[in-house]
Scaffold this motif. Sequence first.
Motif: not given
Length: 282
Positions: A159-163, A178-181, A188-190
């Motif tokens: 997915a583009p978000e993961v990339s 992780p929260a900023e990312l 969401s972070g989870r």
Amino acid sequence: MEAQYVRWRPAAAVRPFADWYTGYEQHGLPGRHRGLPSPYLTLIVTLDEPLRIAAHPDPATPPGRYDTLIGGLHTTPAIITHDGRGAGIQVALSPLGARALLGLPAGELAGADLDAACLLGPLADELRERVCLAAGWPARFRIVDELLTRRADPALAPAPEVSFAWRRLCATGGTLSPAELAGETGWSGRYLSRRFGIEIGLSPKVAARVARFDRARRRLQASGGAHPLAALAVECGYYDQAHLSREFSALAGVPPARWWAEEFRNVQSPLELTAADSGHDR
């Protein structure tokens, strides 16, 4: 042990999936080498003796010998032994290209070392046979370009978000939380952590540790082991030198100074090859 390394930038069609190729030759007394955690999956094609892994990142995997190998992302070193000589090509594969090149997400390879034929089929043997017959590093690297280009299916991608999140994490050397990312992706972070586990094989927090460690050890290596550790810690986002040393010991198995002394005392800096070195345009 004396060793020489040659670096090569992949062809344009391969660059979305692999950052570089490294050719290596070593000779000297028998010894061992640590295969360290990094932000890359590893494809290794040997040119003479099989790669001998005495201890895998997954302790449940027995020692083995490999003519070709694919290794997933990991957080503990592999221990590689040799009889004093060895040569091969190591390809730094992006986990974002795992689906395109290997046919499955990098998460399914986390901590694993496999014979490359398990994933590449007959292409693994063809790759090794052809690079063994080729004369010189540029010719060998071009064969890798050719076969990986043939293998790649650019339509298979995370997915583009993961990339986006993975590239941001690597570009910042693991210094984003992780929260900023997650905030930058809009997830969401989870949910980001779950998708990271599937596509990358590490959580964002662990992936950040690996990226930060990789940046620190490469800077130490580039300096010839002379980079002051306190300054290195600050530059790479550690709290202090003690934090850097703890993380090095956790991910490399030894503190920075010992790692340098064991691995690079007689190793030459990588030679960067380009198309001009082979007399051809790329």
